[in-house]
Design a protein around this motif. Structure first.
Motif, PDB file in Angstrom:
ATOM      1  N   LEU A 179     -45.059 -24.699  21.266  1.00  0.00           N
ATOM      2  CA  LEU A 179     -44.745 -25.917  22.005  1.00  0.00           C
ATOM      3  C   LEU A 179     -43.333 -25.877  22.576  1.00  0.00           C
ATOM      4  O   LEU A 179     -43.085 -26.341  23.697  1.00  0.00           O
ATOM      5  CB  LEU A 179     -44.921 -27.132  21.099  1.00  0.00           C
ATOM      6  CG  LEU A 179     -46.349 -27.400  20.599  1.00  0.00           C
ATOM      7  CD1 LEU A 179     -46.361 -28.602  19.659  1.00  0.00           C
ATOM      8  CD2 LEU A 179     -47.303 -27.622  21.767  1.00  0.00           C
ATOM      9  N   LEU A 180     -42.404 -25.316  21.792  1.00  0.00           N
ATOM     10  CA  LEU A 180     -41.020 -25.225  22.270  1.00  0.00           C
ATOM     11  C   LEU A 180     -40.913 -24.317  23.496  1.00  0.00           C
ATOM     12  O   LEU A 180     -40.197 -24.629  24.446  1.00  0.00           O
ATOM     13  CB  LEU A 180     -40.112 -24.691  21.157  1.00  0.00           C
ATOM     14  CG  LEU A 180     -39.683 -25.693  20.100  1.00  0.00           C
ATOM     15  CD1 LEU A 180     -38.956 -24.983  18.966  1.00  0.00           C
ATOM     16  CD2 LEU A 180     -38.788 -26.766  20.696  1.00  0.00           C
ATOM     17  N   ARG A 181     -41.614 -23.192  23.477  1.00  0.00           N
ATOM     18  CA  ARG A 181     -41.576 -22.299  24.631  1.00  0.00           C
ATOM     19  C   ARG A 181     -42.072 -23.002  25.890  1.00  0.00           C
ATOM     20  O   ARG A 181     -41.476 -22.890  26.966  1.00  0.00           O
ATOM     21  CB  ARG A 181     -42.406 -21.047  24.352  1.00  0.00           C
ATOM     22  CG  ARG A 181     -41.667 -19.973  23.558  1.00  0.00           C
ATOM     23  CD  ARG A 181     -42.406 -18.660  23.595  1.00  0.00           C
ATOM     24  NE  ARG A 181     -43.652 -18.733  22.841  1.00  0.00           N
ATOM     25  CZ  ARG A 181     -43.760 -18.427  21.547  1.00  0.00           C
ATOM     26  NH1 ARG A 181     -42.701 -18.016  20.887  1.00  0.00           N
ATOM     27  NH2 ARG A 181     -44.923 -18.508  20.936  1.00  0.00           N
ATOM     28  N   GLU A 182     -43.167 -23.744  25.748  1.00  0.00           N
ATOM     29  CA  GLU A 182     -43.704 -24.467  26.904  1.00  0.00           C
ATOM     30  C   GLU A 182     -42.734 -25.548  27.375  1.00  0.00           C
ATOM     31  O   GLU A 182     -42.498 -25.707  28.582  1.00  0.00           O
ATOM     32  CB  GLU A 182     -45.048 -25.092  26.532  1.00  0.00           C
ATOM     33  CG  GLU A 182     -46.157 -24.080  26.253  1.00  0.00           C
ATOM     34  CD  GLU A 182     -47.432 -24.755  25.792  1.00  0.00           C
ATOM     35  OE1 GLU A 182     -47.499 -26.008  25.840  1.00  0.00           O
ATOM     36  OE2 GLU A 182     -48.376 -24.039  25.383  1.00  0.00           O
ATOM     37  N   ALA A 183     -42.180 -26.276  26.419  1.00  0.00           N
ATOM     38  CA  ALA A 183     -41.260 -27.362  26.777  1.00  0.00           C
ATOM     39  C   ALA A 183     -40.011 -26.824  27.458  1.00  0.00           C
ATOM     40  O   ALA A 183     -39.557 -27.367  28.485  1.00  0.00           O
ATOM     41  CB  ALA A 183     -40.890 -28.160  25.535  1.00  0.00           C
ATOM     42  N   LEU A 184     -39.438 -25.756  26.915  1.00  0.00           N
ATOM     43  CA  LEU A 184     -38.201 -25.216  27.484  1.00  0.00           C
ATOM     44  C   LEU A 184     -38.435 -24.612  28.862  1.00  0.00           C
ATOM     45  O   LEU A 184     -37.578 -24.737  29.752  1.00  0.00           O
ATOM     46  CB  LEU A 184     -37.604 -24.167  26.545  1.00  0.00           C
ATOM     47  CG  LEU A 184     -36.819 -24.729  25.361  1.00  0.00           C
ATOM     48  CD1 LEU A 184     -36.455 -23.609  24.380  1.00  0.00           C
ATOM     49  CD2 LEU A 184     -35.554 -25.434  25.827  1.00  0.00           C
ATOM     50  N   ALA A 185     -39.580 -23.971  29.060  1.00  0.00           N
ATOM     51  CA  ALA A 185     -39.877 -23.419  30.375  1.00  0.00           C
ATOM     52  C   ALA A 185     -39.934 -24.530  31.426  1.00  0.00           C
ATOM     53  O   ALA A 185     -39.405 -24.393  32.537  1.00  0.00           O
ATOM     54  CB  ALA A 185     -41.190 -22.649  30.334  1.00  0.00           C
ATOM     55  N   GLU A 186     -40.553 -25.648  31.065  1.00  0.00           N
ATOM     56  CA  GLU A 186     -40.638 -26.776  31.994  1.00  0.00           C
ATOM     57  C   GLU A 186     -39.271 -27.395  32.246  1.00  0.00           C
ATOM     58  O   GLU A 186     -38.898 -27.697  33.389  1.00  0.00           O
ATOM     59  CB  GLU A 186     -41.597 -27.828  31.443  1.00  0.00           C
ATOM     60  CG  GLU A 186     -41.811 -29.015  32.372  1.00  0.00           C
ATOM     61  CD  GLU A 186     -42.842 -29.995  31.846  1.00  0.00           C
ATOM     62  OE1 GLU A 186     -43.028 -31.051  32.492  1.00  0.00           O
ATOM     63  OE2 GLU A 186     -43.460 -29.721  30.796  1.00  0.00           O
ATOM     64  N   LEU A 187     -38.490 -27.573  31.180  1.00  0.00           N
ATOM     65  CA  LEU A 187     -37.161 -28.171  31.328  1.00  0.00           C
ATOM     66  C   LEU A 187     -36.237 -27.261  32.125  1.00  0.00           C
ATOM     67  O   LEU A 187     -35.424 -27.731  32.936  1.00  0.00           O
ATOM     68  CB  LEU A 187     -36.562 -28.465  29.953  1.00  0.00           C
ATOM     69  CG  LEU A 187     -37.282 -29.522  29.118  1.00  0.00           C
ATOM     70  CD1 LEU A 187     -36.710 -29.578  27.709  1.00  0.00           C
ATOM     71  CD2 LEU A 187     -37.189 -30.888  29.786  1.00  0.00           C
ATOM     72  N   TRP A 188     -36.337 -25.960  31.899  1.00  0.00           N
ATOM     73  CA  TRP A 188     -35.506 -24.988  32.628  1.00  0.00           C
ATOM     74  C   TRP A 188     -35.752 -25.113  34.128  1.00  0.00           C
ATOM     75  O   TRP A 188     -34.814 -25.095  34.934  1.00  0.00           O
ATOM     76  CB  TRP A 188     -35.826 -23.580  32.137  1.00  0.00           C
ATOM     77  CG  TRP A 188     -34.841 -22.532  32.528  1.00  0.00           C
ATOM     78  CD1 TRP A 188     -34.878 -21.750  33.648  1.00  0.00           C
ATOM     79  CD2 TRP A 188     -33.679 -22.107  31.793  1.00  0.00           C
ATOM     80  NE1 TRP A 188     -33.811 -20.874  33.660  1.00  0.00           N
ATOM     81  CE2 TRP A 188     -33.066 -21.074  32.529  1.00  0.00           C
ATOM     82  CE3 TRP A 188     -33.110 -22.502  30.585  1.00  0.00           C
ATOM     83  CZ2 TRP A 188     -31.916 -20.424  32.095  1.00  0.00           C
ATOM     84  CZ3 TRP A 188     -31.957 -21.854  30.155  1.00  0.00           C
ATOM     85  CH2 TRP A 188     -31.366 -20.836  30.901  1.00  0.00           C
ATOM     86  N   ALA A 189     -37.028 -25.263  34.503  1.00  0.00           N
ATOM     87  CA  ALA A 189     -37.361 -25.418  35.924  1.00  0.00           C
ATOM     88  C   ALA A 189     -36.886 -26.765  36.454  1.00  0.00           C
ATOM     89  O   ALA A 189     -36.324 -26.849  37.558  1.00  0.00           O
ATOM     90  CB  ALA A 189     -38.864 -25.263  36.115  1.00  0.00           C
ATOM     91  N   GLN A 190     -37.086 -27.827  35.684  1.00  0.00           N
ATOM     92  CA  GLN A 190     -36.675 -29.162  36.133  1.00  0.00           C
ATOM     93  C   GLN A 190     -35.168 -29.242  36.343  1.00  0.00           C
ATOM     94  O   GLN A 190     -34.694 -29.959  37.227  1.00  0.00           O
ATOM     95  CB  GLN A 190     -37.106 -30.201  35.104  1.00  0.00           C
ATOM     96  CG  GLN A 190     -38.597 -30.460  35.055  1.00  0.00           C
ATOM     97  CD  GLN A 190     -38.969 -31.437  33.956  1.00  0.00           C
ATOM     98  OE1 GLN A 190     -38.202 -31.654  33.010  1.00  0.00           O
ATOM     99  NE2 GLN A 190     -40.145 -32.033  34.063  1.00  0.00           N
ATOM    100  N   ALA A 191     -34.407 -28.511  35.538  1.00  0.00           N
ATOM    101  CA  ALA A 191     -32.947 -28.584  35.601  1.00  0.00           C
ATOM    102  C   ALA A 191     -32.344 -27.645  36.633  1.00  0.00           C
ATOM    103  O   ALA A 191     -31.108 -27.560  36.745  1.00  0.00           O
ATOM    104  CB  ALA A 191     -32.362 -28.286  34.224  1.00  0.00           C
ATOM    105  N   ASP A 192     -33.191 -26.931  37.386  1.00  0.00           N
ATOM    106  CA  ASP A 192     -32.692 -25.992  38.411  1.00  0.00           C
ATOM    107  C   ASP A 192     -31.712 -24.995  37.803  1.00  0.00           C
ATOM    108  O   ASP A 192     -30.620 -24.757  38.346  1.00  0.00           O
ATOM    109  CB  ASP A 192     -32.025 -26.748  39.567  1.00  0.00           C
ATOM    110  CG  ASP A 192     -32.973 -27.693  40.286  1.00  0.00           C
ATOM    111  OD1 ASP A 192     -34.173 -27.385  40.335  1.00  0.00           O
ATOM    112  OD2 ASP A 192     -32.507 -28.733  40.783  1.00  0.00           O
ATOM    113  N   MET A 193     -32.090 -24.408  36.683  1.00  0.00           N
ATOM    114  CA  MET A 193     -31.206 -23.481  35.983  1.00  0.00           C
ATOM    115  C   MET A 193     -31.055 -22.172  36.751  1.00  0.00           C
ATOM    116  O   MET A 193     -31.898 -21.824  37.579  1.00  0.00           O
ATOM    117  CB  MET A 193     -31.734 -23.235  34.575  1.00  0.00           C
ATOM    118  CG  MET A 193     -31.763 -24.484  33.711  1.00  0.00           C
ATOM    119  SD  MET A 193     -30.129 -25.137  33.334  1.00  0.00           S
ATOM    120  CE  MET A 193     -29.730 -24.186  31.857  1.00  0.00           C
ATOM    121  N   PRO A 194     -29.977 -21.431  36.489  1.00  0.00           N
ATOM    122  CA  PRO A 194     -29.695 -20.230  37.287  1.00  0.00           C
ATOM    123  C   PRO A 194     -30.678 -19.095  37.022  1.00  0.00           C
ATOM    124  O   PRO A 194     -31.303 -19.015  35.960  1.00  0.00           O
ATOM    125  CB  PRO A 194     -28.276 -19.844  36.845  1.00  0.00           C
ATOM    126  CG  PRO A 194     -28.113 -20.447  35.495  1.00  0.00           C
ATOM    127  CD  PRO A 194     -28.910 -21.712  35.511  1.00  0.00           C
TER     128      PRO A 194
END
Length: 337
Positions: A69-84
């Motif tokens: 669940l953490l992997r899925e959540a972080l992947a989504e948050l990483w995209a939402q935050a426009d990470m480098p």
């Protein structure tokens, strides 16, 4: 011969110049030892931030440390935050491993660190984990007791004790370490293309909160500056937090607030089941958002307030994405004075 008459306009000009000169003189005295020039640079940069685009902070409502669940959540948050983009880059993941006390949420959960490693590797990064605890002269026992050692072993990811990593001299930047011409920082820190500060959402009896900026204290090598990083305390906690942010390679933030800590942090506080993750590329904006989720305004936290004023990051215009800020807001018990 009569003395020249001072016109009203000339008098007002003189008074204006005198006022400016007096104000600058006061500012010079108040900003010693950094000097008036640095003071003005900080002031102007802070004002410039007010017209710059907002910083994005992604919020995730997560009630579990389940790694899938953490992997899925972080992947989504990483995209939402426009990470480098991290492809081909050397990335140092910096968790909070201050100490280990059974039953207290002192450290970044190892499952969160593992999920961050998986995310970075899936995007082509070269990853190493590093931490230099301020109280422990050896990070090994904390790595083992917290469960992080097993998480990293399964992924074959190296851990570097930054207290003993080969120190390299770097010039301090932006005036936060007055009187110092160099800082000694670990090789893996200096050579990193990006640092991911994977912090814990908790209170701190000196700094108010321990979030992604305060977490940077662990990059300072104890072999050079002792325990608990004496040079930083002599320089002052607030200027040291901000000075490290300005001196280090680029820093982005992930904060583990699934279980936070309130009260007498960073060691003896009480667990708070909060169920939140924060991700963003501007550590000041992420920390201000984290503080607000804990019920604190940035004006209550000295290094966040000063960081806003000095333009260390975007502290005024913050856009949150993902989960609702209001739904995730709590009121943490503040640390004892």
């Amino acid at each position: 011969m009569a003395a020249p008459r001072l016109t009203r306009r000339a008098f007002l000009r003189l008074m204006l110049l005198a006022g400016i000169g007096g104000g600058l003189a006061i500012a010079e005295r108040q900003t010693q030892p950094v000097g008036l020039r640095t003071f003005l640079q900080w002031t102007l940069r802070g004002w410039r931030r007010r017209v710059e685009p907002p910083a994005v902070v992604a919020l995730g409502a997560s009630l579990s440390y389940d790694e899938n669940l953490l992997r899925e959540a972080l992947a989504e948050l990483w995209a939402q935050a426009d990470m480098p983009d991290v492809s081909g880059r050397r990335v140092l993941v910096k968790p909070n491993l201050i100490e280990w006390i059974e039953g207290r949420p002192l450290v970044t959960a190892p499952e969160v660190v593992g999920a961050v490693v998986d995310l970075l590797r899936s995007r082509g990064a070269e990853v190493v984990i590093g931490e230099g605890p301020g109280f422990r002269r050896d990070a090994g026992p904390v790595v083992a007791q917290s469960g992080l050692g097993a998480v990293l072993a399964r992924r074959n990811v190296p851990f570097v004790d930054l207290n003993y990593d080969d120190p390299r001299p770097v010039p301090p930047r932006d005036g936060w370490f007055p009187g110092r011409s160099r800082l000694w920082l670990p090789r893996h820190v200096v050579e990193a293309d990006l640092i991911v500060s994977v912090a814990k959402l908790k209170t701190h009896h000196w700094a108010g909160v321990t979030l992604s900026l305060k977490n940077l204290f662990g990059v300072v090598p104890g072999i050079c500056y002792g325990w608990p990083k004496n040079m930083l305390h002599v320089n002052g906690i607030t200027p040291s937090i901000l000075g490290l942010k300005q001196t280090l390679p680029p820093v982005v933030s992930v904060i583990d607030g699934i279980i936070g800590m309130e009260g007498d942090g960073p060691l003896f506080g009480t667990p708070v089941p909060h169920g939140v993750l924060l991700v963003g590329r501007d550590p000041l904006a992420v920390d201000i958002t984290g503080a607000r989720l804990m019920g604190f305004e940035p004006e209550e936290i000295e290094h966040l307030s000063l960081g806003m004023w000095a333009g260390i990051g975007q502290g005024i215009r913050i856009e949150t994405r993902g989960a609702s800020m209001e739904a995730l807001r709590r009121r943490y018990q503040p640390p004892p004075k």
